[in-house]
Every structure is written in structure tokens, then in C-alpha cells.
Design an enzyme around this catalytic site. Structure first.
Site, short mmCIF file in Angstrom:
data_model
loop_
_atom_site.label_atom_id
_atom_site.label_comp_id
_atom_site.label_asym_id
_atom_site.label_seq_id
_atom_site.Cartn_x
_atom_site.Cartn_y
_atom_site.Cartn_z
CB CYS A 1 -0.95 0.03 1.20
SG CYS A 1 -1.85 -1.49 1.50
CD GLN B 1 -0.37 -8.81 0.26
OE1 GLN B 1 0.24 -7.75 0.23
NE2 GLN B 1 -1.34 -9.05 1.12
CG ASP C 1 -1.83 -5.30 -2.70
OD1 ASP C 1 -3.03 -5.00 -2.57
OD2 ASP C 1 -0.99 -5.11 -1.82
NE ARG D 1 2.01 -8.27 5.64
CZ ARG D 1 0.73 -8.24 5.29
NH1 ARG D 1 -0.16 -8.97 5.96
NH2 ARG D 1 0.33 -7.50 4.28
CE LYS E 1 -10.35 -6.03 9.41
NZ LYS E 1 -9.02 -6.57 9.78
CG HIS F 1 -3.70 0.21 -3.36
ND1 HIS F 1 -2.67 -0.70 -3.47
CD2 HIS F 1 -4.09 0.20 -2.07
CE1 HIS F 1 -2.43 -1.23 -2.28
NE2 HIS F 1 -3.28 -0.70 -1.42
CG HIS G 1 -6.49 -0.47 0.77
ND1 HIS G 1 -5.15 -0.29 1.01
CD2 HIS G 1 -7.12 0.65 1.27
CE1 HIS G 1 -4.96 0.88 1.61
NE2 HIS G 1 -6.14 1.46 1.78
#
Length: 677
Positions: free
Chosen positions: A356, A403, A405, A385, A491, A407, A537
Site C-alpha cells: 500500500c 500478493q 494487490d 512479515r 473493512k 489500489h 484496497h
């Protein structure tokens, strides 16, 4: 399709007169006191669960809680954990107690014992538990008059002493012993003599009697660090499962058998999908060629889907200066999830924990007008992580993962439609993969604990409104989780149920009005003013590692043709047919089919068995007839054999791939076998 998930739990109100036990009031109301729907505890007007021997000072209306309800199952499972601990200490008096919470489908208890438990030890404990259950001991709550009194009584239990010093500073969902209230202990009392048989520090509540524990089984033991830290002593954890009926227990055990067959770790090893190396480190998988095919197919599909919807691809670095994470809020608040910083020329850099902040800087790299919006950027970004070693689980739970991912940066007016598009993208992905049992969870603020969240009320209301409206229009079922919101906004989690019955959190998605203010993410509107964007997101396929693991279990390794690492295996029945077998392979290869040929010296049946074991969806056998007629005999996963002209077969395979057909995939096997719960 309903926009909310119905609940099976029926609320039953019971009036309890002053000076009367809840048990007497429940009996007077003629509610069941035995069996799977027995009332085991009550919920008072403040929402606190109470034992049935609770006596209110004034008349009060309570809610009867049945054993078969979610709260009732937790009480059943926690009570079974106490029986387990009692049995262990009766068999091994020197055992010291850790914690024993209820968990999904069962319970566990941690013990400090001189030597690890063996399978025959668990058999002894299980028999002792049956004796305790049969004796019908009563669970009786007792409050300590003081902290010193608790210390005195628990002097021989060092782990319990540690907990009472921590008291309210613990995770109440895992630590059942203490909380914010007074310290209490539960005695297991002999039903006939009234003597105390055993005691344990606990908040409760519990069943009225051990006799209400209907069907249980101890599953296994494992090492576990005290309170999850490698710095603490290593204890022995015993896991068990318990259910309201014997049939439910049998169904659960059968589902576990099916889950074991589908375990992605075993299948991944059998199919050469991934491996782990101690030289590289725990939780860091190596993707072998077969597993990489599945990953690449999913990524290629996502790229094509996103391109049609207007996404642009970006690439961001794997390490970043610490300043970015102070800006994003990951430092200092999420420092425990980050790896230790790397010193580079006097500056601290961190391995990227999420994409992000980097995507926000991509957006910020150039000025934007309202004409540019929505601005959609996507990346298969690898992040790192920290996960404790005890939490690592194949490729489901890793320390490095990639990911799916993206945005979306848009105006408030565009936000609902963009978020709705994200939800429909999820549904399209899942249904294509044969995943039909899925729903959403909307995590909102806890109105009683608002200090956990930012205090811009207008921003919260706007984010909740956009999210709710999009969810309602999606027609995808959803439920509410109050208190589960992030500190910066509500979320949405997508939950999918595996064929084994286990629920799986696939991805988290969010309408974010808070981050644009921290990062200064703006656009120039048509009236010339500068306004903050809305950030959405989204990661429909979650992490490649986790989603590939899920699909491996979903299909039991029998991937549909389009996802299968090897789509076709060509088998000549004799050496003199090798030229034609090679021609078949080359034609398929030119059609972009993943194909290989078995030219080994093995017998035909052995070659077929090998291909079946490798879960190859289409096996092509070529003999003299096939060579003469330029055809193939095709064997699919059902064992059916069909003769086809070669050109027709190529068309058939490419159509299965083009349409992402699920013909012959392993996701329907559970229903056919009658397995699961």
C-alpha cells in the site's frame, strides 16, 4: 440471494426471580437440560455469560444459551479442557498447568511435564477423562477474596501465578484464566460427597456437570512455547475435539480424514510443487516448476482480467527507508510484524511488509486531474512479515509471500461503483474456480470502544455508507463484525468455505478515506480545487502462496486442465510408435498445451498408474490404430477412454483451457464420496 447471512441460533428469554438459580428458572421454563440442545449457560442483560447456578440479587431476564449454539459450544469445549487438565494431573501429579482455551472444533491444554506425551499416554488420559465425565462432577465457581489468597492457593502452579500478576493485560480470547474482573477459580466437585476433586484458575463459565460432555476425542500432542514466545519454556500441548452428539463427532473425524487427503503440504510434495530449505530459512518456500505453473496461470488470468477493467501494472522495491513506514503508521504501531531494519550507509531500511505505501507513492509521483480518475494500479508484489515459527503452515502461512494487490484512486462519487466492481470481481474469480460457498464480513467500529479508532466521525460515516451500499448492491451474502474494523476505517473480508468444511479468509478489501490525508493524495477537480482521493484496497486472490495452497486442497491436487502443471501425458504402447507419439506431443505443444511423453521401459498399465498418481487430467494412449488413423485414445480422470481424431482432441483440449472448464477437477469429489460434515 439474501444480502445477509441468517443465524440458526434462536434466542430464548427466561425470567429469573431474585434469589433463584438460573438452573431452576430454566427448568421451570421447561427448556431442555440434557442432550445437544441443553441450556448450559445464560447471557445476562449486560451480555455476560453466566453459570446456571448464578443467583441474581433482583429479578432479571436472561437469554438461555444452548450447547449447540456458538457460545454453548465454546463453553462445552472449555469445560472439556478442564477435564483434560484434571485427568493429566491425576495421571502425572507433577504436571504443571499452562492455559486451556476452547478453539475451533475443540480445545487444547498446555502442560509442563518432564517428558513429551506419547500416543499411549493420550490413551490413558482419554480413559481417565471418560471416568471423570461419567462420575458427573459439578463445576462450581469460587471467587478469591484477595490477590494474596490466589497466590497462596496457586503456589505450586508457576504459570498460573504469572497470569494472575498480568490479570487484565492478556488476550481474553486465548487466556481464559484471568480477565479484567475479580480472580475466580472453578472447583470440580464430587456429585455424591461434595468433596473438591480438582481446581483451576478460570473466568468461566462452565457446564453444570461433566456428564453433559457427550462426545470427545484427544487428537494429538505437540510442543508449544509458553505464551507463544521462543524465549519461554517449551510445554506439551494436548489437542482434543468435542461435539454435542456422537454423530457430529463422527462427521468431524470423517471431515478430518478428507482434509488430510487434501492437505496441500502432502499434495505439494507428491506433485513437486514447492519445497522448503533449512539453508534458506523457515517459512520461505521454493516454488518448483509444477507449482510455478499454477502461480503463473493465476497471475496471467488476473493480469488479463485487470487489463480489461482499466488497471495498469507497476513494480515497487522490496526494501524501503523507514520514513515511509512512519508516514504509513506501520512504525511504531506494527513493528512486531516487520523484520529488523537493515543499515545502509547510516540509514535504516525495512523489508516491505505490504504494498500500500509504495502504491501511494506511485500515485503521488505525478499530479492528477479528475479526468485521470479512477486511477487503478496493480502489482504482484512480494512482501515479508514476521510469523512465529509455531504459526507457519506450509504455504498457507509463510514469512514471504506475493500478493495479488491493487489500489484504486477515485473520487467519492466514483467510490461506491468502484468498490462494487471489486466485489463482483471476487465473485467472478470464485465461481470460475468452482467456489460457490462464500460470503463477506463487514468489520465495523465497536461503539463501546471508540478510542481504538481515529476520531473523524464524518469520515467514518462516509466510509461505512460507501461500503454498505456497495455490499447491498452486490447481492453477495454478508454479516457484521462489530469491533473488527481497522483503526483507520471499516473493512470487508471475503470468506470462502473449503470442500472440507473449513472457512478460509481469502482477502481483505477496504474503502479508505484516512490514508489520503496522511499521504497527501489529491486530485485537481473540475472547479480548480484540490481534493483528497478515496483509496480502495483490494486483493481478490490474496497471496499467491496462500491461494495456491487453498486451491491445491480445493481440487485435492486434481487441478482443472487449464491449471494443471502437466495437462496431457502421451503414452506409446510400444517403442516402434515413438515417432507418432512424438508427433502428437509436438502438435499439442504447438497449440500451447503443457504436454509430456512417457518413453520409459515400464509396462502400459504402470505408465497409466504413474500418470494417474501425478493427477494428470488427460492421458493419451497411442497404438497402431491411433498411428494409422492419426488419432488418439484419451483417458480422463473418470477412467473413461475415448478414441478421437488428433485434430479433434487438440480442439477439445484448447477449448477446455480457453473456457477454464472444471470438467474432471477434484472439487466435486467430496460430494460424490459423501465425506465431510
Amino acid at each position: 440471494m439474501s444480502a445477509s447471512r441468517p443465524t440458526d441460533e434462536t434466542k430464548r428469554a427466561v425470567t429469573v426471580p431474585a434469589g433463584t438459580t438460573c438452573a431452576d428458572a430454566v427448568a421451570a421454563a421447561k427448556l431442555p437440560m440434557n442432550g445437544p440442545n441443553a441450556v448450559v449457560v445464560v447471557r445476562d442483560p449486560e451480555g455476560t455469560l453466566r453459570d446456571l447456578d448464578w443467583v441474581p440479587d433482583a429479578e432479571v431476564e436472561v437469554e438461555a444459551v444452548a450447547m449447540s449454539s456458538p457460545d454453548g459450544l465454546n463453553v462445552l469445549r472449555h469445560s472439556a479442557a478442564h477435564v483434560l487438565a484434571q485427568a493429566v494431573q491425576q495421571e502425572w501429579p507433577q504436571a504443571r498447568l499452562g492455559i486451556g482455551p476452547p478453539i475451533e472444533n475443540g480445545f487444547y491444554y498446555d502442560f509442563d511435564v518432564p517428558t513429551p506425551f506419547q500416543p499411549e499416554d493420550l490413551e490413558r488420559v482419554e480413559q481417565r477423562m471418560k471416568d471423570i465425565i461419567k462420575s458427573g462432577q459439578r463445576f462450581r465457581r469460587r471467587e478469591f477474596p484477595s490477590l494474596d489468597a490466589a497466590r497462596t492457593e496457586l503456589a505450586d502452579e508457576p504459570y498460573k501465578l504469572e497470569l494472575i500478576e498480568l490479570k487484565g493485560d492478556v488476550d481474553a480470547s486465548e487466556i481464559m484464566e484471568v480477565g479484567s474482573g475479580n480472580l475466580t477459580i472453578y472447583d470440580n466437585v464430587d456429585a455424591k460427597s461434595g468433596d473438591v476433586c480438582w481446581s483451576d484458575l478460570c473466568r468461566g463459565p462452565h457446564l453444570p456437570s461433566t456428564r453433559l460432555i457427550p462426545a470427545f476425542k484427544l487428537m494429538r500432542s505437540a510442543a508449544a512455547y509458553w505464551r507463544g514466545s521462543e524465549k519461554n519454556p517449551q510445554l506439551q500441548r494436548v489437542y482434543g475435539t468435542v461435539w454435542p452428539t456422537r454423530d457430529a463427532l463422527k462427521a468431524h473425524l470423517k471431515a478430518l480424514e478428507e482434509a488430510a487427503k487434501r492437505d496441500h503440504r502432502r499434495i505439494g510434495e507428491d506433485l513437486d510443487m514447492f519445497a522448503f530449505s533449512k539453508e534458506i530459512g523457515r517459512g520461505l518456500p521454493l516454488w518448483l516448476p509444477n507449482g510455478t505453473v499454477v502461480r503463473d496461470e493465476l497471475e496471467g488470468w488476473a493480469r488479463r482480467t485487470e487489463r480489461k477493467l482499466g488497471y495498469q501494472r507497476v513494480v515497487t522495491p522490496h526494501i524501503t527507508r523507514e520514513d515511509l513506514y512512519y508516514l504509513s503508521g506501520h512504525l511504531p504501531y506494527y513493528a512486531e510484524d516487520l523484520y529488523a531494519p537493515i543499515d545502509i550507509e547510516g540509514e535504516k531500511y525495512y523489508l516491505k511488509p505490504m504494498n500500500c505505501p509504495h502504491h501511494h507513492m506511485v500515485y503521488k509521483a505525478r499530479p492528477h486531474s479528475y479526468r485521470d480518475l479512477p486511477y487503478k494500479i496493480a502489482e504482484y508484489g512480494t512482501v515479508y512479515r514476521f510469523e512465529r515459527s509455531g504459526q507457519l503452515h506450509g504455504t498457507m502461512r509463510t514469512r514471504g509471500f506475493t500478493q495479488n494487490d491493487a489500489h484504486i484512486y477515485c473520487t467519492r462519487e466514483q467510490a461506491k461503483d468502484q468498490f462494487l466492481e471489486v466485489m463482483r470481481m471476487h465473485a467472478d474469480y470464485y465461481r470460475t474456480l468452482g467456489i460457490t460457498d462464500f460470503y463477506m464480513v463487514l468489520a465495523l467500529r465497536d461503539p463501546a470502544n471508540r478510542e481504538k479508532y481515529h476520531d473523524d466521525e464524518e469520515m467514518w460515516e462516509a466510509a461505512e455508507q460507501i461500503t454498505r451500499e456497495a455490499m447491498e448492491e452486490s447481492d453477495i451474502p454478508y454479516e457484521i463484525d462489530r469491533g473488527g474494523a481497522a483503526h483507520y476505517g471499516p473493512k470487508v473480508d471475503f470468506m470462502i468455505r473449503a470442500v472440507t468444511g473449513k472457512e478460509f479468509a481469502a482477502s481483505t478489501n477496504q474503502v479508505d478515506l484516512y490514508t489520503p490525508q496522511r499521504f497527501g493524495l489529491t486530485y485537481h477537480d473540475s472547479d480548480g480545487t484540490e481534493k483528497p482521493v478515496v483509496v480502495i484496497h483490494r486483493a481478490p486472490l490474496g497471496s499467491q502462496e496462500r491461494f495456491t495452497a487453498y486451491l491445491t486442497e480445493h481440487f485435492a491436487g486434481a487441478f482443472p486442465v487449464w491449471l494443471a502443471p502437466e495437462q496431457v501425458r502421451v503414452i506409446p504402447i510400444a517403442d516402434e510408435l515413438s515417432d507418432y507419439a512424438n508427433e502428437v506431443r509436438d502438435v499439442l505443444f504447438d497449440a500451447d498445451v503443457r504436454v509430456d511423453i512417457d518413453a520409459s521401459d515400464s509396462r502400459l498399465n504402470a505408465k497409466i498408474r504413474t500418470a494417474v498418481t501425478r493427477k494428470i487430467p488427460l492421458i493419451v494412449v497411442v497404438g497402431r490404430r491411433e498411428a494409422e488413423e492419426r488419432g488418439v485414445t484419451v483417458r480422463d480422470r473418470s477412467g473413461t477412454e475415448t478414441f478421437m481424431p488428433l485434430d479433434a482432441f487438440v480442439g477439445h483440449v484448447t477449448e477446455l483451457i480457453r473456457t477454464k472448464s472444471l470438467d474432471g477437477a477434484g472439487h466435486l469429489r467430496r460430494a460424490a464420496d459423501g465425506g465431510g460434515s
